[in-house]
Design an enzyme around this catalytic site. Structure first.
Site, PDB file in Angstrom:
ATOM      1  N   HIS A   1       0.851  -1.197   0.000  1.00 20.43           N
ATOM      2  CA  HIS A   1       0.000   0.000   0.000  1.00 20.43           C
ATOM      3  C   HIS A   1       0.878   1.235   0.000  1.00 20.43           C
ATOM      4  O   HIS A   1       2.062   1.179   0.316  1.00 20.43           O
ATOM      5  CB  HIS A   1      -0.903   0.030   1.233  1.00 20.43           C
ATOM      6  CG  HIS A   1      -0.139   0.112   2.518  1.00 20.43           C
ATOM      7  ND1 HIS A   1       0.423  -1.007   3.125  1.00 20.43           N
ATOM      8  CD2 HIS A   1       0.208   1.172   3.302  1.00 20.43           C
ATOM      9  CE1 HIS A   1       1.054  -0.632   4.220  1.00 20.43           C
ATOM     10  NE2 HIS A   1       0.948   0.681   4.359  1.00 20.43           N
ATOM     11  N   ALA A   2       0.282   2.349  -0.366  1.00 22.89           N
ATOM     12  CA  ALA A   2       0.896   3.665  -0.201  1.00 22.89           C
ATOM     13  C   ALA A   2      -0.208   4.583   0.317  1.00 22.89           C
ATOM     14  O   ALA A   2      -1.294   4.116   0.688  1.00 22.89           O
ATOM     15  CB  ALA A   2       1.480   4.164  -1.522  1.00 22.89           C
TER      16      ALA A   2
END
Length: 700
Positions: free
Chosen positions: A616-617
């Protein structure tokens, strides 16, 4: 500072009434056990001068019953004997700040003369001070020419100073300009080091400058002011952080820059070295004072911890905390800073700690037990002050969830102890008195209450308010405060107005949607929620605007599932798991780059348990809509994680905010605690079978 037994005698002499042990404990910020010890010591002192002793009245408390002549005799004696150094802990604080200063080149034997005590007493105090220092990796060295001095990391020396200040005194007294002090007590030692004029200047400037922002916790402003004064005192005394200092943190953020820049501008301090600036940024960030809600780097992991904590507390207390979305959001924001403080051994001041432990003992104990169960705290110690802050969050939520009655009067809570404490008080008065709490403000925001259309203000600090009728009460809402509120309402009710309650339960709307969706799974839940919500709003049935939170089964398309994937390395894994979302324009190419760059920069924090990763970011780094995809790996791939390599199951999460994905996250949290279920999933070759196993697990 005087010894506690003298304070107890003074209180009981001046207030001729029975005091319960818990009242004394709250007054002095100590446990009931320490109160009993103080009373025993007080009786020894009274007996030594032939005075009446403190009576212990069964089931009620204690009383010192003397006539005026005996009272005068006791007071004369204790004031003659009131030596500012008779308290061992006070003496140790004064000794520490003498060593810290080092301008007098003082030696241990010099303290004997200064305090008029034996060598063994000084040796015992030095042992205690060395113990404080050892916790931070600091040593005390002695040199006949240079005297006693501290050696070690400058960053940790400053943390040590901050912790001693926070644990040894009530820091709110530091900005009391009218405080009467003995000439050599520990307050004077601390204020001589900090420079009270600087402290007060910084405190008032920060409050004024950031009063319109979300930085409205007065205790945090005070804590910040102390941090800045400690830095200023050490920095301008030529004690600088070196390049090799193990404390240095290499990051800066917008919210820290604004506050640090303001502090430096107050004193026209320029050309601060980068390492010193990093230190200031870190200290601000450790308090989590931000202009806006910003997600910390490890926000997904923190959210997972909070899901586990809330679930554990819900089971222990049989309270549906998960229904309170504000609790989750507040805890995530709080935990981001809490973990920084724990990792760097930073003690934060909590003036309500003892009252919270007493008033919410069972919640406090349940939080302790729940934290012990969280892997993140396996090798971390969390202080009583930190647990008390968490207790305030859960206590406020519990009061909120219990509040089922319609509101009556429109009330503003004015609190100087922080928003969480204000929220706790708000929920208690709402449940007990049917109030509509329309706002929680700081004590410096009195003028803003003119625009808030309220009936009256309940305040926890002694501040003048001329905008509305106001009443000062204790934030813990004791029985005496309840009586004060009832009397206040009776006196002023002719000026108040009643207002109808608004329906603000999003759960009602969600239940309606689930009922419709049950028989027609092709409907779009998000669109349907919005349409029905608009119809109800049209008829003045109001709902909290909380976005729909889908489950994995609602979002995970067939093409988002890839089984038995072969990959070259962890970078290739991230590219492959993200590809389906990229093709559907759920994410942009820059989101894939951000995920890889984040791991390169901060390490494999996306590996969340044995063999499982959650790539994820941040939402703002290229997410167009909520989405999730996954791959199983054959063979598993190393992500260079110290404990959880190799990885065989990888999720890719595209979150649009910090809320919409929480039900999906809850499923992943449960899944990583079921090793057998993970093994079953990674062994499956057929996509339909995989979906069946995963979705049934999620449903159950």
């Amino acid at each position: 500072m005087r010894s506690r037994e003298i304070d107890v005698i003074n209180l009981l002499l001046n207030e001729k009434k029975i005091y319960a042990y818990n009242e004394l404990a709250v007054s002095y910020g100590i446990s009931d056990r320490l109160v009993r010890y103080a009373i025993e010591d007080a009786n020894v002192l009274l007996e030594s001068i032939g005075a009446s002793q403190i009576e212990k009245i069964r089931g009620k408390g204690v009383l010192l019953n003397v006539d005026e002549e005996e009272k005068k005799r006791i007071l004369e004696y204790i004031y003659l004997k009131d030596d500012p150094y008779q308290n061992k802990s006070d003496r140790e604080v004064i000794m520490f700040f003498n060593i810290l200063d080092n301008s007098n080149k003082i030696l241990a034997q010099d303290f004997q003369e200064l305090f008029g005590v034996s060598k063994s007493a000084i040796d015992q105090s030095m042992k205690s001070i060395r113990g404080w220092c050892k916790e931070f990796g600091i040593d005390i060295v002695s040199n006949n020419k240079e005297g006693l001095s501290l050696t070690g990391s400058e960053g940790y020396i400053r943390l040590l100073v901050n912790n001693i200040i926070n644990t040894q005194i009530d820091i709110q007294e530091l900005i009391n300009e009218d405080l009467e002090r003995l000439s050599n007590d520990k307050f004077t030692s601390i204020l001589n080091f900090l420079n009270q004029a600087d402290l007060i200047t910084i405190y008032h400037d920060l409050r004024k400058t950031f009063s319109e922002e979300s930085l409205n916790n007065e205790l945090y402003f005070l804590q910040l002011s102390i941090y800045f004064c400690v830095w200023k005192a050490r920095y301008f005394n030529q004690n600088s952080i070196r390049e090799d200092d193990r404390f240095i943190k290499k990051y800066r953020a917008e919210h820290t820059e604004l506050i640090v820049d303001r502090f430096l501008s107050i004193f026209n301090i320029n050309n601060v070295p980068g390492d010193e600036r990093n230190y200031l940024d870190f200290m601000v960030d450790s308090l989590n004072i931000q202009r806006k809600q910003t997600l910390p780097r490890e926000w997904v992991k923190i959210q997972m911890f909070m899901i586990e904590l809330i679930e554990s507390m819900s089971i222990k207390r049989s309270v549906a905390y998960e229904r309170d979305t504000n609790l989750f959001e507040n805890l995530v924001q709080h935990f981001a800073a809490l973990l920084k403080r724990i990792d760097e051994n930073i003690e934060i001041y909590n003036p309500l700690k003892n009252m919270v432990k007493q008033e919410y003992q069972s919640i406090y104990e349940d939080i302790q037990a729940s934290l012990d169960e969280l892997p993140v705290f396996k090798n971390r110690n969390i202080s009583e002050s930190e647990i008390a802050y968490l207790c305030i969050h859960f206590g406020a939520s519990e009061e909120k969830l219990k509040s089922m009655q319609s509101e009556k009067y429109r009330v503003i809570i004015m609190c100087g102890h922080g928003l969480a404490t204000g929220e706790l008080l708000a929920q208690r008065v709402k449940r007990i008195y049917q109030f509509d709490v329309i706002g929680i403000v700081g004590s410096y925001e009195a003028q803003a209450t003119r625009r808030m259309n309220a009936d009256f203000i309940l305040k926890t600090t002694n501040v003048e308010v001329d905008t509305l009728p106001s009443l000062q009460i204790n934030p813990m809402l004791h029985q005496v405060d309840k009586e004060k509120i009832e009397a206040f309402i009776a006196l002023n009710k002719q000026h108040f107005h009643s207002f109808p309650k608004k329906i603000e339960k999003h759960d009602v709307l969600e239940d309606i949607i689930e009922c419709i969706f049950k028989d027609n799974e092709r409907l779009n839940k998000t669109l349907l929620t919005e349409k029905i919500g608009n119809v109800l709003e049209k008829h003045e049935i109001h709902f909290k605007k909380k976005g729909y939170q889908p489950m994995i089964s609602d979002v995970l398309k067939d093409e988002y599932i890839q089984l038995n994937v072969k990959a070259k390395d962890w970078q290739d894994v991230i590219v492959q798991v993200a590809n389906p979302l990229l093709k559907d324009k759920v994410i942009e190419p820059c989101y894939v780059d951000a995920m890889i760059e984040s791991v390169n920069k901060f390490g494999p924090y996306i590996v969340i348990s044995e063999g499982v990763a959650l790539a994820h970011a941040r939402p703002e780094e290229g997410v167009n809509e909520l989405g999730i995809s996954l791959v199983t790996l054959d063979p598993p791939i190393a992500f260079n994680h110290e404990d959880h390599d190799p990885v065989k199951l990888v999720f890719c999460l595209a979150a649009i905010d910090d809320n919409a994905h929480l039900k999906m996250m809850a499923t992943i949290v449960k899944l990583i605690n079921e090793e057998k279920k993970i093994e079953e999933l990674v062994s499956i070759k057929d996509k339909e079978e995989f979906k069946k196993v995963l979705f049934e697990f999620e449903k159950n």
